[in-house]
Design an enzyme around this catalytic site. Structure first.
Site, PDB file in Angstrom:
ATOM      1  N   CYS A 295       0.800  -1.225   0.000  1.00 28.65           N
ATOM      2  CA  CYS A 295       0.000   0.000   0.000  1.00 28.65           C
ATOM      3  C   CYS A 295       0.834   1.277   0.000  1.00 28.65           C
ATOM      4  O   CYS A 295       0.845   2.008  -0.993  1.00 28.65           O
ATOM      5  CB  CYS A 295      -0.949   0.006   1.194  1.00 28.65           C
ATOM      6  SG  CYS A 295      -2.209  -1.276   1.112  1.00 28.65           S
ATOM      7  N   LYS A 298       3.399   2.302  -3.153  1.00 28.37           N
ATOM      8  CA  LYS A 298       2.771   2.553  -4.462  1.00 28.37           C
ATOM      9  C   LYS A 298       1.682   3.612  -4.356  1.00 28.37           C
ATOM     10  O   LYS A 298       1.432   4.358  -5.310  1.00 28.37           O
ATOM     11  CB  LYS A 298       2.246   1.252  -5.074  1.00 28.37           C
ATOM     12  CG  LYS A 298       1.161   0.520  -4.312  1.00 28.37           C
ATOM     13  CD  LYS A 298      -0.228   0.781  -4.845  1.00 28.37           C
ATOM     14  CE  LYS A 298      -1.279  -0.061  -4.154  1.00 28.37           C
ATOM     15  NZ  LYS A 298      -2.655   0.326  -4.542  1.00 28.37           N
ATOM     16  N   ARG A 372       5.571  -8.118  -0.392  1.00 27.47           N
ATOM     17  CA  ARG A 372       5.549  -7.104  -1.446  1.00 27.47           C
ATOM     18  C   ARG A 372       6.247  -5.831  -0.976  1.00 27.47           C
ATOM     19  O   ARG A 372       5.901  -5.270   0.039  1.00 27.47           O
ATOM     20  CB  ARG A 372       4.106  -6.805  -1.861  1.00 27.47           C
ATOM     21  CG  ARG A 372       3.447  -7.960  -2.624  1.00 27.47           C
ATOM     22  CD  ARG A 372       1.975  -7.704  -2.891  1.00 27.47           C
ATOM     23  NE  ARG A 372       1.175  -7.759  -1.666  1.00 27.47           N
ATOM     24  CZ  ARG A 372      -0.148  -7.582  -1.626  1.00 27.47           C
ATOM     25  NH1 ARG A 372      -0.802  -7.313  -2.751  1.00 27.47           N
ATOM     26  NH2 ARG A 372      -0.791  -7.658  -0.485  1.00 27.47           N
TER      27      ARG A 372
END
Length: 475
Positions: A295, A298, A372
């Protein structure tokens, strides 16, 4: 009928509405069963709603229907199995079935960073909305929950108008999510606020009915859940503005860590002292390796890109520096490692050839398996690129980490990772690492040298156990 904006209601009183399906409560669907959609679908079934989760990934749907959660989130697996057994929850790859089932359809697909720039990739939003709209046969409410650039809701409304007959009266609304990985179940069942962007009384009433289970639970627990009713643009901006603020706060304290490193100050004491000011607060003032995950990185980049498109790019120029500060913390770990190991840095950085380094942590935060944009995994890869023999251990993220960085060596326990290591780098603040016995680990390591990338260890305890300790922004 247009409703006034904004309207904040700690104890909402909105007229009841009959769902188009005729069911007593709106039947809800969640399109996209990744982290966001799967969590919401399971938790809303727990609140008593009839729920259908949709995804194009047949393997994921099969696992969910078999009671297997595809992500690690504390408490979610038990809720999944309980609500599958109760018959309130199921998952499907059939978009026609999804369209026929639901009264309120939540769009929960990913909005990753575009491959050709900083903006958000809305192709998954477009595909899911278009597929759903083409299958609708009665009035319904399509609600965006994904994090998107401001202006997306109006675009989705145009998509729906293009693919549905006017006489169906399908409407669009927006209601951003505020999940924290590791705490997501509570964030859905007991949110600190609900924000809805609507244009009509009907959409407002349907969304209230779709959230009534949340309000009812709060009432039984003697809590209030503030409801913010606003326009599309404001609802979209709430999530990205919140993420930008949190990212800024994290990068601010990491900037202070850089100053502390240059001046001999201690950023942990500095953060504690300024955090007592109620205007500042102590949350998100933990200096360390910086933020990551799916979150914040990006989202702040997409926010900058969208502001530039709107002609307001100057207003968010500071977010570029927020991003740079965050990324600098990763290379700082390499500098600390080089200092501890006596390796000089050349133009290309330090050379760690011939050293074995244990990296404890691969996920971007504890209590998740999400790697991620994980700072821990990025640092592990940088150490390996600099010649180190890197051995990684993470309590939950090893499988995902191995797919992202297969060049690293992964161990099945903390002891295996530390055994024979010349240096230990603690890069995710898992409780297992915070509470580890430094004496026992010291007997396994080849060298008692530790980089505390999250300032989560008891520095005095580790030093007393014979370790040479380096923290982030600490003397």
């Amino acid at each position: 009928m247009t409703i006034p904006y904004p309207n904040i209601q700690p104890a909402p009183t909105i007229s009841p509405v009959t769902p188009p399906s005729g069911a007593p409560r709106p039947r809800v669907t969640f399109l996209g069963t990744g982290y966001l959609g799967a969590t919401y679908a399971i938790c809303y079934a727990e609140l008593g709603y009839e729920v259908l989760g949709f995804d194009v990934d047949a393997d994921k749907i099969a696992k969910l229907n078999a009671g297997e959660v595809p992500i690690h989130e504390p408490g979610l697996d038990e809720l999944l199995r309980r609500n599958l057994a109760a018959g309130r929850l199921r998952f499907s790859t059939d978009i026609a079935e999804t369209a026929e089932f639901g009264d309120v359809h939540f769009i929960c697909v990913g909005t990753p960073q575009r491959a050709d720039g900083m903006g958000a990739d809305l192709s998954y939003v477009e595909a899911s909305v278009t597929a759903l709209a083409q299958q609708l046969t009665r009035k319904a409410l399509i609600v965006g929950k994904s994090t998107v650039p401001v202006g997306t809701a109006e675009w989705v409304e145009q998509l729906v108008g293009k693919h549905t007959p006017d006489d169906l009266g399908v409407e669009v609304a927006w209601s951003p999510e505020f999940l924290q990985e590791g705490f997501a179940v509570d964030d859905v069942l007991r949110p600190n606020r609900i924000v809805v962007g609507v244009k009509t009384e009907w959409a407002n009433a349907m969304l209230y009915a779709a959230h009534k289970g949340v309000f009812d639970l709060a009432a039984t627990e003697d809590r209030e859940v503030p409801l913010v009713i606003t326009d599309f643009a404001t609802a979209e901006l709430v999530k990205v503005a919140a993420n930008a603020f949190l990212a800024t706060k994290i990068s601010f304290i990491n900037a202070m860590a850089e100053v502390c490193e240059a001046s001999g100050g201690d950023v942990t004491q500095l953060a504690r002292a300024i955090g007592y000011d109620p205007r500042i607060g102590n949350r998100f003032l933990q200096a360390g390796l910086g933020f990551g995950g799916a979150c914040l990185p990006k989202d702040i980049r997409a926010f900058q890109a969208r502001a530039q498109e709107l002609g307001a790019g100057e207003a968010l120029r500071f977010l570029h520096e927020v991003d740079l500060i965050n990324l600098r913390r990763r290379t700082r770990v390499l500098q600390l490692a080089a200092d501890l190991l006596g390796r000089r840095s050349g133009p290309a950085g330090p050379d760690f050839s011939g050293t074995r380094i244990a990296v404890l942590g691969a996920t971007f935060k504890p209590n998740t398996d999400d790697v991620r944009d994980a700072p821990a995994l990025a640092v592990a890869a940088l150490l390996a690129k600099a010649g180190a023999d890197v051995h990684v251990y993470d309590p939950q993220g090893t499988g995902n980490a191995r797919r992202v960085a297969p060049e690293l060596v992964y161990e099945s326990s903390m002891n295996d990772a530390v055994s024979g290591a010349d240096l230990v780098c603690v890069l995710t603040e898992w409780a297992d690492f915070r509470n580890a016995d430094p004496v026992a680990l010291g007997e396994l390591a080849a060298g008692r040298k530790v980089v505390d990338g999250r300032n989560c260890l008891d520095a005095a305890l580790w030093t007393q156990a014979g370790w040479e300790y380096r923290g982030m922004g600490r003397p």
